[in-house]
Design a protein around this motif. Structure first.
Motif, PDB file in Angstrom:
ATOM      1  N   LYS A  28       0.841  -1.147  -0.178  1.00 36.10           N
ATOM      2  CA  LYS A  28      -0.010  -0.013  -0.038  1.00 36.10           C
ATOM      3  C   LYS A  28       0.715   1.367   0.051  1.00 36.10           C
ATOM      4  CE  LYS A  28      -4.077  -1.650   2.778  1.00 36.10           C
ATOM      5  NZ  LYS A  28      -4.464  -1.811   3.989  1.00 36.10           N
ATOM      6  N   GLY A  29       2.109   0.998   0.499  1.00 36.54           N
ATOM      7  CA  GLY A  29       3.133   2.069   0.363  1.00 36.54           C
ATOM      8  C   GLY A  29       3.343   3.024   1.503  1.00 36.54           C
ATOM      9  N   LYS A  30       2.813   2.180   2.609  1.00 39.06           N
ATOM     10  CA  LYS A  30       3.142   2.875   4.147  1.00 39.06           C
ATOM     11  C   LYS A  30       4.552   2.798   4.097  1.00 39.06           C
ATOM     12  CE  LYS A  30      -1.552   1.676   5.988  1.00 39.06           C
ATOM     13  NZ  LYS A  30      -2.093   1.599   7.147  1.00 39.06           N
ATOM     14  N   SER A  31       4.943   3.788   5.195  1.00 41.80           N
ATOM     15  CA  SER A  31       6.323   4.165   5.452  1.00 41.80           C
ATOM     16  C   SER A  31       6.829   3.338   6.673  1.00 41.80           C
ATOM     17  CB  SER A  31       6.703   5.512   5.622  1.00 41.80           C
ATOM     18  OG  SER A  31       5.903   6.011   6.646  1.00 41.80           O
ATOM     19  N   HIS A  32       5.979   2.475   7.113  1.00 42.46           N
ATOM     20  CA  HIS A  32       6.080   1.800   8.510  1.00 42.46           C
ATOM     21  C   HIS A  32       4.887   0.897   8.573  1.00 42.46           C
ATOM     22  CE1 HIS A  32       3.431   5.237  10.123  1.00 42.46           C
ATOM     23  NE2 HIS A  32       2.839   4.161  10.267  1.00 42.46           N
ATOM     24  N   CYS A  33       5.045  -0.216   9.454  1.00 41.06           N
ATOM     25  CA  CYS A  33       3.908  -1.072   9.776  1.00 41.06           C
ATOM     26  C   CYS A  33       4.046  -1.425  11.350  1.00 41.06           C
ATOM     27  CB  CYS A  33       4.208  -2.541   9.030  1.00 41.06           C
ATOM     28  SG  CYS A  33       2.924  -3.516   9.638  1.00 41.06           S
ATOM     29  N   ILE A  34       3.101  -0.687  12.061  1.00 42.68           N
ATOM     30  CA  ILE A  34       3.099  -0.844  13.689  1.00 42.68           C
ATOM     31  C   ILE A  34       2.379  -1.962  13.977  1.00 42.68           C
ATOM     32  CG2 ILE A  34       2.646   0.175  15.930  1.00 42.68           C
ATOM     33  CD1 ILE A  34       4.712   1.604  14.579  1.00 42.68           C
ATOM     34  N   ILE A  35       2.934  -2.840  14.818  1.00 39.49           N
ATOM     35  CA  ILE A  35       2.056  -4.486  15.084  1.00 39.49           C
ATOM     36  C   ILE A  35       2.109  -4.209  16.760  1.00 39.49           C
ATOM     37  CG2 ILE A  35       2.041  -6.694  15.053  1.00 39.49           C
ATOM     38  CD1 ILE A  35       4.131  -6.304  12.461  1.00 39.49           C
TER      39      ILE A  35
END
Ligand code: F6P
Length: 323
Positions: A211-218
């Motif tokens: 999706k082009g997100k600059s991060h992925c917070i889990i």
């Protein structure tokens, strides 16, 4: 009643001091002597208590933790321990007890009530899993601490295009993880109430990348299985499939300390004062919780009968916000 006592038991959290202060000052206003029991139920077994007055609870409103101490007492969980506690309470002419704590602590209070001793409980646990209250003391401060940490991690995650696993507390409850995910905008949340496989997480991280997100917070609840460490290893092994580099942060006990928020101070003061009135006027054997913004009694049996269920509509709300 001429003399009562207060104790804090189980895992601490912000708001315990304001609650003790409210208990003490309300009791004194009603001309009732008030003892502070040190180290939770252990202090009942050792008769480790101190007399409190209006001044001894001055300057603690903004302090985290509990100035009379807390503990988990396996000895008090036994019938013999409970009989010893009762004997000490009677010997010290204490006629009623306020117990501030979570499920385990309130179960202890119920045992004393069943033995005929007047007790009132107050819900305090960062897990927010006690029945008979909309919210427990300590939850709001912890949530704000988590948000502060997640916001900061997001800054560095975006700078490096990384995925971050952030483990938050909640022994059996995903409340903190889910609320933090809504408030901080996490891409993935893992809670014990919803089974998510590690392969689904891999897919979710990859989706965020595509999706082009600059991060992925889990955000991972402590109670989710197989756990944040195992997931970290799993993701590291699949680095090529997921786009992002992965890092793990375990927030740990930083979540339990710190100055209580205004919400926790006001909640704790309200419940502390209401619990003293409940103890003096009866009926006892209840927990004074906050229901629809009013201090309300719930029988201790009901309060500890089962763990409060997480409202899973909020899981749907979080999901919609991840688009
Ligand atoms: O029950 C409150 C809690 O903070 C849980 O979220 C956590 O699992 C547990 O206490 C940790 O307990 P301890 O401080 O004894 O390690």
């Amino acid at each position: 009643m001429k003399r009562i006592a207060v104790l804090t038991s189980g895992g601490d959290g912000a708001g315990l001091n304001p609650c003790i202060r409210a208990v003490v000052r309300t009791a004194i206003e009603k001309k009732v002597e008030i003892m502070g029991v040190r180290w939770g139920y252990s202090g009942l077994l050792d008769s480790d208590m101190l007399e409190l007055n209006a001044r001894s609870v001055g300057g603690i409103l903004n302090k985290g933790g509990t100035f009379i101490g807390s503990a988990r007492s396996p000895e008090f969980a036994t019938k013999q321990g409970q009989r010893q506690a009762l004997r000490n309470l009677n010997r010290m002419s204490i006629e009623g007890l306020i117990v501030i704590g979570g499920n385990g602590s309130l179960t202890g209070a119920l045992e004393l009530h069943k033995m005929g001793f007047p007790v009132v409980g107050i819900p305090a646990t960062i897990d927010n899993d006690v029945n008979g209250t909309d919210i427990s003391i300590g939850v709001d401060t912890t949530l704000n601490t988590i948000l502060d940490a997640v916001d900061k991690i997001k800054d560095t995650a975006s700078s490096h295009q990384r995925a971050f696993l952030i483990e938050v507390m909640g022994r059996d409850s995903g409340y903190l993880a889910l609320m933090a995910s809504i408030a901080a905008g996490a891409e993935i949340v893992l809670i014990p109430e919803v089974g998510t496989s590690m392969e689904e997480v891999v897919q979710g991280v990859d989706d965020a990348y595509v999706k082009g997100k600059s991060h992925c917070i889990i955000i991972v609840s402590e109670g989710w299985q197989p756990g944040a460490m195992a997931l970290n290893d799993y993701l590291q092994e699949r680095r090529e499939k997921i786009g992002f580099d992965v890092r793990l942060t375990v927030l740990g006990h930083v979540q339990r300390g710190g100055s209580p928020t205004s919400y926790d101070r006001i909640l704790a003061t309200n419940l502390g004062a209401a619990a003293v009135n409940q103890l003096l006027e009866g009926p006892q054997g209840v927990m004074t919780g906050m229901i629809k913004n009013a201090p309300s009694p719930t029988p201790l049996e009901e309060a500890v009968a089962f763990q409060k269920k997480l409202n899973l509509d909020l899981y749907g709300l979080w999901k919609t916000m991840t688009l």
